[in-house]
Structure formats: structure tokens, C-alpha cells
Design a protein around this motif. Structure first.
Motif, mmCIF file in Angstrom:
data_model
loop_
_atom_site.group_PDB
_atom_site.id
_atom_site.type_symbol
_atom_site.label_atom_id
_atom_site.label_comp_id
_atom_site.label_asym_id
_atom_site.label_seq_id
_atom_site.Cartn_x
_atom_site.Cartn_y
_atom_site.Cartn_z
ATOM 1 N N HIS A 162 -32.515 -13.300 6.900
ATOM 2 C CA HIS A 162 -31.392 -11.963 6.972
ATOM 3 C C HIS A 162 -30.587 -12.123 8.193
ATOM 4 O O HIS A 162 -29.804 -10.893 8.112
ATOM 5 N N GLN A 163 -30.617 -13.347 8.929
ATOM 6 C CA GLN A 163 -29.498 -12.894 10.041
ATOM 7 C C GLN A 163 -28.241 -13.591 9.481
ATOM 8 O O GLN A 163 -28.143 -14.030 8.670
ATOM 9 N N LEU A 164 -27.027 -13.032 10.230
ATOM 10 C CA LEU A 164 -25.749 -13.295 9.726
ATOM 11 C C LEU A 164 -25.779 -14.689 9.899
ATOM 12 O O LEU A 164 -26.292 -15.395 10.993
ATOM 13 N N GLY A 165 -24.844 -15.553 9.115
ATOM 14 C CA GLY A 165 -24.736 -17.073 9.602
ATOM 15 C C GLY A 165 -25.767 -17.740 8.853
ATOM 16 O O GLY A 165 -25.957 -18.936 9.052
ATOM 17 N N GLN A 166 -26.924 -17.177 8.313
ATOM 18 C CA GLN A 166 -27.958 -17.723 7.604
ATOM 19 C C GLN A 166 -28.080 -17.845 6.247
ATOM 20 O O GLN A 166 -28.887 -17.764 5.407
ATOM 21 N N GLY A 167 -26.724 -17.875 5.579
ATOM 22 C CA GLY A 167 -26.425 -17.659 4.260
ATOM 23 C C GLY A 167 -26.870 -19.155 3.466
ATOM 24 O O GLY A 167 -27.298 -20.139 3.948
ATOM 25 N N ALA A 193 -31.315 -10.004 1.567
ATOM 26 C CA ALA A 193 -31.399 -11.282 2.264
ATOM 27 C C ALA A 193 -30.187 -12.125 2.044
ATOM 28 O O ALA A 193 -29.240 -11.869 1.256
ATOM 29 N N SER A 194 -29.861 -12.654 3.318
ATOM 30 C CA SER A 194 -28.602 -13.435 3.140
ATOM 31 C C SER A 194 -28.690 -14.900 2.973
ATOM 32 O O SER A 194 -27.794 -15.379 2.406
ATOM 33 N N GLY A 195 -30.123 -15.381 2.854
ATOM 34 C CA GLY A 195 -30.235 -16.958 2.315
ATOM 35 C C GLY A 195 -31.694 -16.927 2.246
ATOM 36 O O GLY A 195 -32.601 -16.070 2.254
#
Length: 740
Positions: A162-167, A193-195
Motif C-alpha cells: 500500500h505504500q507509494l513507490g511499491q507499485g 493497493a499499489s502493488g
């Protein structure tokens, strides 16, 4: 009135209520309320959880013993394949879930190295090549594991980032539970979710389902896991959580639906996820409260090595839902939960599965915000109005009763309606209102009472101080002219008594005498003006106005005589002489207020009417009576019988005044007394007409009949004197006293 008197306190109480209302609406954020809400939620959970063992769900534990037997994690996938086969073939379990992710390839068989050799050094070795082809299927452990999953009810786990930059993603996601386009994305407030980190494609391809197992984005501010995302959004699709996927398979439901409470289908209106006829309540984050059964160990644990070796009793696993996880240090996924500080993550999922199957997931519906607001408003206004009007004891009883009722109702809703309703904000508001009311009452209002008690406590009875505190506008310390009744009381022959006692005895005697007399005056709502030696001065009608001041004063005077009579025996036992008192009462206009100098102030009365009261007390011994009242006091108590004593002109006064002795209430005299009063009246009339002969005979006859009454003897003597010294034709019947 009550409202006016408590206006400030009521206003401040309503400000407190307003703060809590604004917090409920989200305009303010009072962090303490959320912390206490979490605490009350945890207590509700702990006090109502069944704390029994649920045998339907079994946890296969990759524990310390299994790791010692089979080596450190990750194990070879062929071992896991054996475990899957044992569980389904030997133990005939229902559904299997893996609370682990298989994101990397298993190279432990050496197949990769052999393939490399076949491409290089042993490329032309046909025997090696044919052997490799034969061995390849059994050495491709990922494929072996994938084949064990085929056509079996297996759920794999993966986790979202869920953190930015963890796509981006690793591995293969299952198809979304609800594909993009099959629902309105504005109607679902799910965590995005980002990734992801998911399972190998060949494993995912063979598994019947998969669910994300991370709970972290929704742990509360204190890090405690109270709820879990049921659906999360990734790339436009919605994906189900691990426990939901397992429960869905166990219930043989192929798909889920979103349950809205209105036609708008906004994310605020999303209330549930539907599994066929089952309804799973969700909140605005599409999360559900985890129905913890008890502390860790609420589900049976079996060791993974025992499963692989077939040593687990068949009845433990047969037909069970099985979740594979770990409690081994280093692998252990520990969570902080409401029921235990350190709780295995795998058991969090087991609780959720059991709750979904039983339909026992508690709900915090969207309307609770409105309900919280309504309860805050209702209880807040009720307490703000009620508490100031009650004394501390009843305020406490009322406050505790309201809190107990609220808690009982809240627990009932939790236990029997599966509703998690807000409690902390209302309890806190009630507690704050109660404490504020008590503190305000003590520091502000009782400060006024203490001030009054300091000013008036030694003069007036405590009940009057309480009344004065209720309505401070009803009295004043400033000097004012008012009709009051004054009382003077003196001990007869005090000089003689005091000479026969030593100083200690005299002090003791005065205390024993003055205390009960003061009690009588206070009981009859009198104000003590002063003690001067043996003399008591008191008045009625101030500081608080009293329409019955003359009656109260007369009642006090009569009771003082009675009380003194009852003290005589104890005085005699101490060797003290008998005590007699004289009491004078007068009613009239007097100046009352705080008077004195800059060195000493006293709340007192002054004026001619006061002086007359003092003179009347002095006349009691002249007439041989204990109480003398003026004609003004008599007029103020019409339902009382008085004996007229005389018409007198006291020292320093030109105007004559008629004086009386109180006899008793109207109708309380027997025939003999009434006859005596009539004869006395006729004798007094003869005396006023200067018919000395008849008057002398009448008074002598009365004296012989009633020798105990000194009054008749006094008149006989006075008539003898007036015969020799006639007052003349202009006499108004008044006798003039030249002494005090």
C-alpha cells in the motif's frame, strides 16, 4: 427560579455537550474519545467472547518441531505436495488455505543445474538426456506442488502493498472477485493497493481461489487489529480477503454481491457483502470487525510434521477447514489484538472464517453516527438540566444509574443484535458533566455557601444558610429598615450565682446553658445577634424575610422556658444552683445590617423597638413572670391567648405600651384558667378606674386563690401605695418605671 439560579452552570454544561457533538460529527477530533472507544470495544469483546474451542477449523502449524525434522523454511515444494495429498486423501479435509505466499521458485531439487548440464557439457550424452526427461516431472517441485492442488478446494494467500513507490507485482494474482465494470467504483470505499506479492503463476493457475492475508492498513491508531479488509481494490478490480475466500468455498458460494441500504449506492451506503443468503456487515472501508472467540488456541493446532507423517488422529482433521500457518519464532506473524497482546496472524483469519460461517460478525452500521449524535444530545441535555437541580447524593445516583443503563443497553445490542454501538463518547460526556457539576457546585456555589456560613454561620441556623445560598438576592448585608421581632433573655440573679462558682464551673455552666438555648432559637429560624455574659439577644425576620417572625420568636421563647426546666436536674446533679430566666419580646421597625467599625463588624439590629425589647426583659422580675411581650408582638400572633400584665411607660419613653404574658394557643385553656382570667380582667378594670377599694379586694381574693402568682401580690402592694399617692384624674392607667 431554578433555571435562573443555575444559568451559568447550565450554559457551561451545554458547551461541554456541544464539544462532544462536534467530535461525533467529525468537526473536532478529540483523540481521547477514540482511545476510550477502543478500550470499551475491547472490554465488550473480552466479556462476551465464548472462549471455547472451535473444532471446525484446524491450524496446521509449521512449528519448531516440524522445522527441526524437515529443515528451515521454505521447505521443498514436493514436501508440501505430500502434505496436501495427506490432508485431502488420508484425512479427507474440506478446504485448505495457505497463510504463506509462494512467490519464488523452488530450486532445491537441483533440476536447474541438471538442465544447464544438459545444455552444455552433457549435451551430446543421449543416456543423460533421456534420464533427464524421465526425471524432470518429479524434480520440478513447483509443478509437483501445482499438480497436488489441481481439482482440490485449496485457497492460496498473497499480500497487497500500500505504500507509494511499491507499485507493480510479483507472481500472479487470482481473477478479481468483482471485475472492473461489474460495480460502481464510487460506491465502494475499499482500501486501494499499489502493488502485490503473489504466488507463482503455475500454482495460482491450479488453486481454486486466493485471498490477501495482510491486515495492517486497518489496524487502529494503537496498532491493535480489531477489523480486517474484506475487499481491497487493485487495478480497478476488487479482491477478497483470505478468510472470506476460504469461508466462501466452505459454504459452496461461487460469488459475492455488494449489499447497499439505498438506491444511491454510495460508499457510505455499502453495508454488507452477501454470500448467497448470508450477510457480512462491513464499514465504510469495506472492513469487518473480527469476531475473536478467545485467546490464542481457540482452534485446534496440529504439527505439520505429524500431518506429513500421518500421525494426527483422523477425527481431528476429517471434514475440517484447514489453515496452514506458523507459530515458529522467526516465521511467526504476531499481531496485537483486543484479546491478547501477541496473537498469531493465522488464528486471526480462523476467527474471521468462523464468524462468517456462523453469521456472527458484529456490525457498526452507518447510522451509528446519527445515533451517537442523538444519544449525546439527549443524555447531555438531560444531565445538564438534572444534575444542578439535585443534591450531590441524588446527582451521583442519577448519574451512575444513567451510565449503568447506557452500558447495559450497549452490551445488550452487542450480544443479542450483533451491533457495535458507540459508548465511550457518551460515557465520557456523562462523566465530564458529572465531575464539572460537582466541581462547580463545590468551588463556585459552595464557595458562596462557605462565605455565607462564614458571615452568618454563627448567627443563623445551617438550614437558613442553605436557603440563603439558593437565592442570594433575597437578603443583604447593607443596613435597611424592616419590621422584625427581637428577643432578649437574661439569667435572674446572675451575680449571686456567679459568686458561688469558680471560673471553670462558671464557664462550664454558661456553655451548658447557652448551647441548648441557641439550638432552640436556631430550630425556630432565629438569628443570634450576640451573647453578653448571661444575656442572649436574637431576632427574627432577617437576614431572610419571614412573615411569621413574631410567631417564631414567641415559639422560641416558650420552648426556651421548657428546655431550661428539663436542664434543672442535670444542673442540680453537678451542684449548680437552679437557673431562672426572663425573656422579653418586641415586634417593630428596626434597622438591620452589618454594623461596626473597620476593626470589627457584626450583623445586628438597632432602634427604639430593640431597646423596648430589652426593657421588657428587665420587667419580667417586676411582674414575677418568665416572658413579657409587647402589644405589637401580641397583635402579630392573633391565635394565641395572652394575659395582660400592665400598661407601662419604660425609662426613656413617653409613650405607654401594654405588656402581656403569653398563656398558650387559643382553645387550650381549661375552665378554671378561663375563670381566673375573667376575674383578673375585672380586677384590672377596677384598678384602671382608680376604684382602689374594689380593686384591692379583687386582687386580694385572687392572691389568696393563687398564691403562686406574684402578679396579684404586686397589684395589692401597688394599690396600697396608690391609695396614699393617688395619680390624679388625668392618669392614663400607665405605670412609669424610672429604672431600666
Amino acid at each position: 427560579g431554578l433555571f435562573k439560579r443555575h444559568a451559568v452552570r447550565l450554559g457551561l454544561s451545554l458547551v461541554i455537550v456541544l464539544l462532544f457533538l462536534l467530535n461525533a460529527l467529525g468537526v473536532l477530533n478529540l483523540g481521547l474519545i477514540q482511545r476510550v472507544e477502543n478500550l470499551t470495544y475491547d472490554l465488550k469483546l473480552q466479556w462476551t467472547m465464548p472462549a471455547t474451542l472451535d473444532r471446525r477449523i484446524v491450524i496446521v502449524d509449521i512449528d519448531e518441531r516440524s522445522l527441526q525434522a524437515l529443515g528451515h523454511w521454505p521447505w521443498s515444494r514436493n514436501l508440501l505436495a505430500q502434505m496436501v495429498e495427506q490432508l485431502f486423501d488420508r484425512y479427507q479435509i474440506d478446504v485448505l488455505g495457505f497463510d504463506v505466499v509462494f512467490a519464488e521458485r523452488d530450486e532445491s531439487s537441483g533440476l536447474t543445474r541438471l538442465v544447464e548440464l544438459g545444455r552444455t557439457e552433457l549435451r551430446s550424452n543421449s543416456a543423460f538426456q533421456s534420464a533427464l526427461e524421465k526425471l524432470r516431472p518429479s524434480l520440478d517441485y513447483d509443478q509437483v506442488f501445482a499438480n497436488s492442488l489441481k481439482d482440490r478446494r485449496v485457497v492460496l494467500g498473497y499480500y497487497f502493498r500500500h505504500q507509494l513507490g511499491q507499485g507493480g507485482g510479483q507472481g500472479s494474482l487470482p481473477p478479481p472477485t468483482l471485475a472492473s465494470g461489474s460495480f460502481d467504483p464510487d460506491g465502494v470505499g475499499a482500501v486501494v493497493a499499489s502493488g502485490f506479492t503473489a504466488n507463482l503463476p503455475e500454482l495460482q493457475g491450479k488453486a481454486l481461489a486466493a485471498g490477501f492475508f495482510n491486515v495492517s492498513p486497518l489496524s487502529d491508531d494503537d496498532g491493535v487489529v480489531r477489523r480486517i479488509s474484506m475487499l481491497q481494490s487493485y487495478d480497478g478490480g476488487l479482491y477478497e480477503t483470505f478468510g472470506l475466500a476460504i469461508a466462501r468455498l466452505a459454504l459452496n458460494e461461487t460469488q459475492i454481491e455488494l449489499g447497499y441500504d439505498d438506491a444511491q449506492r454510495s460508499s457510505l451506503a455499502l453495508e454488507s457483502i452477501k454470500l448467497g443468503s448470508r450477510r457480512i456487515p462491513v464499514d465504510i472501508d469495506v472492513a469487518s470487525l473480527i469476531p475473536y472467540r478467545g485467546k490464542m488456541g481457540s482452534f485446534p493446532y496440529v504439527s505439520a510434521i505429524d500431518v506429513i507423517e500421518g500421525k494426527v488422529p483422523r477425527n481431528i482433521l476429517q471434514g475440517a477447514i484447514v489453515v496452514v500457518g506458523s507459530t515458529a519464532p522467526g516465521l511467526l506473524d504476531l499481531r496485537s489484538t483486543p484479546v491478547q497482546e501477541a496473537y498469531a496472524g493465522v488464528e486471526v483469519h480462523a476467527n474471521l472464517i468462523a464468524g462468517i460461517i456462523d453469521g456472527k460478525i458484529n456490525e457498526r452500521p452507518a447510522y451509528t453516527v446519527g445515533l451517537e449524535f442523538a444519544l449525546l444530545f439527549a443524555f447531555g441535555v438531560l444531565l445538564a438540566l438534572a444534575l444542578p437541580a439535585l443534591n450531590p447524593l441524588w446527582a451521583t445516583v442519577f448519574g451512575v444509574g444513567a451510565m449503568a443503563g447506557l452500558i447495559a443497553g450497549n452490551f445488550y445490542a452487542w450480544e443479542y443484535a450483533n451491533l457495535h454501538l458507540p459508548l465511550a463518547s457518551i460515557l465520557l460526556m456523562m462523566a465530564v458533566l458529572y465531575v464539572f457539576t460537582m466541581m462547580y457546585g463545590y468551588f463556585i456555589e459552595s464557595r458562596g455557601k462557605r462565605l455565607l456560613a462564614g458571615l452568618f454561620g454563627q448567627y443563623v441556623p445551617p438550614e437558613l444558610v442553605v436557603e440563603m445560598a439558593k437565592d442570594p438576592g433575597s437578603f443583604s448585608l447593607a443596613g435597611e429598615s424592616r419590621e422584625l421581632t427581637v428577643l432578649f433573655s437574661d439569667i435572674r440573679d446572675f451575680t449571686t450565682i456567679s459568686e458561688g462558682l469558680n471560673p471553670w464551673q462558671l464557664t462550664h455552666l454558661m456553655n451548658e446553658f447557652l448551647s441548648p438555648m441557641t439550638h432552640v432559637i436556631h430550630r425556630n429560624r432565629g438569628t443570634i445577634d450576640k451573647y453578653v455574659g448571661d444575656m442572649i439577644m436574637a431576632f427574627w425576620g432577617a437576614p431572610l424575610p419571614d412573615a411569621n417572625h413574631a410567631r417564631q420568636a414567641l415559639q422560641a421563647a416558650m420552648e426556651m422556658i421548657e428546655r431550661l426546666e428539663s436542664l434543672q436536674d442535670s444542673f442540680k446533679a453537678k451542684g449548680w444552683p437552679p437557673i431562672k430566666i426572663g425573656v422579653g419580646l418586641n415586634t417593630g421597625e428596626m434597622t438591620v445590617g452589618n454594623m461596626g467599625s473597620e476593626f470589627r463588624m457584626a450583623y445586628t439590629v438597632m432602634g427604639d423597638a430593640v431597646n423596648l425589647g430589652s426593657r421588657l426583659e428587665g420587667l419580667t422580675k417586676e411582674y414575677g413572670v418568665q416572658i413579657i411581650v409587647s402589644e405589637f408582638t401580641k397583635a402579630a400572633v392573633p391565635d394565641f391567648v395572652f394575659r395582660e400584665l400592665d400598661c407601662v411607660r419604660v425609662k426613656g419613653k413617653n409613650r405607654s405600651v401594654v405588656i402581656y404574658e403569653p398563656v398558650g394557643p387559643v382553645g387550650a385553656q381549661d375552665a378554671q384558667s378561663q375563670e381566673e382570667m375573667a376575674r383578673y380582667g375585672r380586677a384590672l378594670a377596677s384598678y384602671r378606674e382608680q376604684d382602689w377599694l374594689v380593686a384591692g379586694e379583687q386582687f386580694t381574693a385572687l392572691q389568696q386563690c393563687h398564691p403562686e402568682r406574684y402578679l396579684y401580690e404586686m397589684y395589692v402592694k401597688r394599690i396600697d401605695y396608690l391609695r396614699g399617692n393617688p395619680p390624679g384624674p388625668s392618669w392614663d392607667g400607665a405605670f412609669t418605671f424610672v429604672t431600666k
